[in-house]
Scaffold this active site. Structure first.
Site, PDB file in Angstrom:
ATOM      1  CG  LEU A 518      32.601  26.778  41.983  1.00 34.59           C
ATOM      2  CD1 LEU A 518      32.122  26.774  43.425  1.00 34.59           C
ATOM      3  CD2 LEU A 518      31.958  27.916  41.229  1.00 34.59           C
ATOM      4  CB  ALA A 522      47.148  24.122  48.098  1.00 36.83           C
ATOM      5  CE  LYS A 542      39.834  23.054  48.915  1.00 36.20           C
ATOM      6  NZ  LYS A 542      40.168  24.395  49.173  1.00 36.20           N
ATOM      7  CG  ASP A 636      47.387  29.123  51.115  1.00 28.21           C
ATOM      8  OD1 ASP A 636      48.290  29.892  50.707  1.00 28.21           O
ATOM      9  OD2 ASP A 636      46.776  28.347  50.366  1.00 28.21           O
TER      10      ASP A 636
END
Ligand code: NAG
Ligand code: NAG
Ligand code: NAG
Ligand code: NAG
Ligand code: NAG
Ligand code: NAG
Length: 800
Positions: A518, A522, A542, A636
């Site tokens: 997907l 970082a 992830k 972020d």
């Protein structure tokens, strides 16, 4: 010649209808004969011959009332004189010359609100609005019988001269034309003095600046000459020069001097050229740095109570501590009130509840003069000072410096913040997330109020109270114990996150297939997957590649923190995997891609949707910063990390990896040589501490991108060296906001909201983190609950 003829013609015509205009047909100074204005009429103003000044009805912002005023015709919002400050005129009011020769302002019921000249003076025949800004009423010989230059409000203009005694009085605030707290007086003794005025008796008024140009038999004048110089003149001699620098020639600049609502008597100029960033700028201020100028024993000082004065870009501003708001929305110098109530000093109020309070700490901030107790000694450090205030239910603020600790109570006065204030203020506020009551979701405050309520209900019996305290202490003890033992209990923690095996996730993502990717962030790659146990629901997995081997505990702590978050604007963490070297996080799948692809793509969301998206992100961030059991700094925030679900609700992702992120982000930020600031707050580039305000900065940049659907990164790489933030600030200052939303009809028809959003964004991207508002304040400003004050320039040179 033509104009003389038309004057003559109109005069002759008027004479037919206005019998009081009899003599002196060819007077040269009378420019206004038809002495009647109505608010309802189209042409309800008189303009000076050159068009520089207008006399008429002026409508202040946020009011449906009018002032009879004089203003610069070509410069927005610059009123130089007004008649009915205390007594604004409603719609339907009229101004006319009465039969006995007075210029009078009537409300719609015919009540007189204002009248000049005073009874007993000669009757006026006509009037003149002169090119220097002086409006005169003239008698039949065309001698002035009354003029605005002799009855100034807060402003004087070149060509104006004040005789003794004269007074200029400030407005209450920029928007409120009622009389404020400061005056400039040219006294009978010739002394020109700035006063802080205690209304209405004025007995305890206090001077904070004076020329001391005192004479026995003074006939002094305050002169503002046509060249833009101000001085005190005695006879023909200049005895005190107020203007110390050249203010620019009258060919190039408009000039004025005004005592502003902060008590500063300032001389301003405004360029006449066609430059685009035109505004009134200060040539000189008296006194310099008003914030540190004086301490009034009585009264609030420059700013109102509980607020503090601070110079921002050489202008004083009145600010509230966090968790305080302005008492009056549009009058920042009228004080602040706390948004909370501290536990009371009642017998059961304080001792059992002192744990519920905490302190905001501000360097270089002080409220002198309101202390009721002072402790000094070598042991009085900052923490001791905090404790001293904590132990005292009367104490609302403690001020610390070296070995001293001052306790303060309400109302706080004379607050000021500047580098020269070598003190630290500790402001007592309720704790947001009391450590005492661990929680799965973020409702600490409810629990504490519950306990408070119970204890009050049972408060009648001492015995029951003791029992209750024992029970509460036991509960706290158990909770704490649980917390401490937490990491050793099991990985399936109290939070609602599940532990998955690596094999499960490998299967779910088809062996981490390329086609399932997907995105890449970082820290690792995100895969789409389906768990065999729940085939109807997609997940996002992830895989973290760069996790330092900090050990199990670190990772689990992080996961646990993320797992405790519940908010509709956050992507939900479902579980994790921790096996050998593998570290994976399992999130719910959010279907509509990232804000980046939507915003900078072909079909951008419409204006209203974009505003909703901005609000959603702000709320999500506010939750992370202020409402979670553990504060989470995202570090972020960028459009790539904001996902949109099927209803286009924004969902913040990738939060809670702060510890992992901090190291990585500082590296990225500090090696970012090209200098596109991007989403990074300036403190990343310095050795400054990283606080929640870095997220506020990034949010500000994202908000600007949402407003104009332009990527700050792409924008910065174009031919123009200009950064997106500079361009937008430029448009804001030139009042050309519509350029930001060029082809966006909807946004262009919503200029008010557009302006508000841009102002909020500019506040967020202030270079100094302490100027940036909290996300809570940002949310309130976006919602329109809190007014947005005019933001200063984000920095002197924002992109370096
Ligand atoms: C009237 O006009 C004449 C010349 O046009 C000027 O000298 C005089 O000062 C004016 N009077 C006033 C009161 O402005
Ligand atoms: C009234 O205003 C209009 C336009 O604003 C102008 O054309 C007209 O000449 C004005 N009439 C008078 C009597 O000033
Ligand atoms: C406005 O009110 C104040 C206080 O009530 C009074 O001192 C002042 O003279 C008034 N100003 C005007 C222009 O009427
Ligand atoms: C004060 O000034 C007036 C006029 O300028 C003069 O007539 C008078 O004598 C002066 N008085 C003193 C005490 O100097
Ligand atoms: C004020 O300035 C003028 C012109 O610059 C100068 O001639 C005069 O001496 C100055 N007066 C004082 C008191 O400084
Ligand atoms: C500020 O206060 C501290 C403690 O009293 C002192 O050591 C320091 O020198 C002071 N700094 C300045 C600039 O006054």
């Amino acid at each position: 010649m033509a104009s003389l003829c038309s004057h003559l013609l109109s005069f002759l015509l008027l004479q037919l209808f206005l019998p009081f205009l009899s003599a002196s047909v060819f007077a040269n100074n009378c420019t206004i004969y038809r002495l009647s204005l109505s608010l309802d009429q189209q042409n309800s103003s008189w303009v000076s011959p050159s068009g520089e000044f207008t006399f008429g009805f002026f409508k202040p912002h946020n009011k449906n009332q009018f002032l009879l005023a004089i203003w610069f015709t070509k410069i927005p919002d610059t009123v130089v004189w007004s008649a009915n400050d205390n007594n604004t005129a409603p719609t339907g009011s009229t101004v006319k010359l009465t039969d006995d020769g007075r210029l009078a302002l009537y409300d719609p019921n015919g009540e007189s609100l204002w009248e000049r000249p005073a009874k007993g003076a000669k009757p006026a025949i006509c009037a003149a609005m002169n090119d220097n800004g002086n409006f005169m009423l003239l008698d039949e010989n065309h001698e002035p019988i009354w003029q605005t230059f002799q009855e100034p409000t807060d402003t004087i203009l070149p060509g104006q001269m004040l005789e003794i005694p004269s007074t200029l009085t400030t407005r209450r605030s920029e928007e409120d034309y009622n009389d404020g707290r400061f005056q400039l007086r040219l006294q009978l003794d010739g002394n020109l003095v700035l006063y802080y005025v205690a209304y209405p008796t004025e007995v305890h008024s206090m001077a904070y600046w004076a020329t001391m140009s005192i004479k026995d038999n003074a006939s002094s004048k305050l002169v503002f000459d046509e060249k833009g110089y101000m001085y005190v003149q005695e006879g023909t001699k200049r005895i005190y020069n107020l203007t110390k620098t050249d203010a620019g020639s009258p060919q190039d600049f408009y000039h004025m001097a005004r005592i502003d609502s902060y008590g500063v008597f300032a001389q301003y100029h405004y360029p006449k050229s066609n430059r685009c960033d035109k505004r009134w700028s200060v040539v000189q201020r008296i006194p310099e740095n008003i914030c540190n100028r004086f301490d009034t024993l009585l009264g609030s000082g420059i700013c109102g109570y509980n607020s503090y004065c601070m110079e921002i870009n050489e202008e004083p501003k009145c600010l509230c501590p966090d968790d305080y708001t302005y008492v009056k929305q549009y009058a920042p110098n009228e004080g602040c009130r706390p948004n909370f109530e501290l536990p009371s000093c009642q017998p059961d109020g304080w001792d059992t509840n002192r744990e519920l309070v905490d302190f905001h700490e501000y360097k270089n901030l002080d409220w002198p003069l309101t202390d009721y107790e002072l402790q000094t000694g070598s042991f009085v450090d900052l923490d001791t000072c905090k404790q001293l205030c904590l132990d005292d239910c009367f104490c609302v603020v403690a001020i610390h410096n070296g070995n001293s600790c001052w306790k303060k109570r309400y109302p706080l006065s004379n607050g000021r913040r500047s580098e020269s204030v070598n003190r630290t203020a500790l402001v007592k506020v309720p704790k947001k997330n009391s450590e005492l009551y661990p929680k799965k979701s973020c409702d600490a405050n409810n629990k504490s109020t519950l306990i408070l309520v119970i204890s009050i209900l049972l408060g009648s019996s001492v015995f029951v109270n003791i029992l209750l305290i024992l029970v509460i202490s036991l509960a706290i003890f158990l909770y704490k114990k649980k917390l401490l033992n937490f990491s050793s209990v099991s990985s399936a923690s109290a939070a609602n996150v599940r532990s998955y095996t690596y094999k499960e996730l490998e299967e779910a993502t088809g062996g981490f297939k390329q086609s399932q990717i997907l995105g890449r962030g970082a820290f690792g790659t995100v895969y789409k997957g389906v768990l065999p146990s729940d085939p109807r629901r997609f997940i996002a997995v992830k895989r973290l590649d760069k996790v330092e081997q900090e050990g199990e505990k670190e990772f689990k702590t992080e996961v646990n923190v993320i797992g405790q978050t519940h908010h509709k604007n956050l992507v939900r963490l479902l579980g994790f995997c921790e096996e050998g070297e593998h570290r994976l996080l399992v999130y719910e799948y959010v279907s509509n891609g990232s804000l980046a692809s939507s915003l900078f793509g072909i079909t951008r969301p419409d204006w209203n949707r974009r505003v909703q998206i901005a609000l959603g992100i702000a709320r999500g961030l506010m939750y992370l910063h202020e409402e979670c059991s553990t504060q989470i700094i995202h570090c972020d925030i960028k459009p790539q990390n904001i996902l949109l679900d099927e209803f286009s609700t924004p969902r913040i992702s990738d939060f809670g990896l702060a510890k992992l992120l901090l190291a990585e982000q500082s590296r990225v930020a500090r090696t970012n040589i090209r200098g596109t600031i991007g989403y990074f707050a300036p403190e990343w580039f310095r050795k400054a501490s990283i606080t929640v305000k870095v997220d506020v900065y990034s949010f500000g940049v994202v908000l600007l991108e949402i407003i104009c659907c332009k990527s700050s990164v792409v924008f910065g790489m174009g031919d123009q060296e200009e950064a997106l933030v500079d361009w937008i600030y430029d448009c804001y200052c030139k009042k050309k906001l519509s350029e930001l939303v060029e082809n966006d009809e909807e946004a262009r028809n919503d200029m008010k909201r557009l302006e508000r959003l841009v102002m909020v964004a500019i506040w967020c991207i202030q270079e100094d983190p302490s100027f940036r508002p909290s996300m809570k304040k940002v949310t309130q400003m976006l919602e329109g609950v809190t007014p947005v004050s005019v933001p200063p320039r984000p920095s002197s040179y924002s992109s370096t």
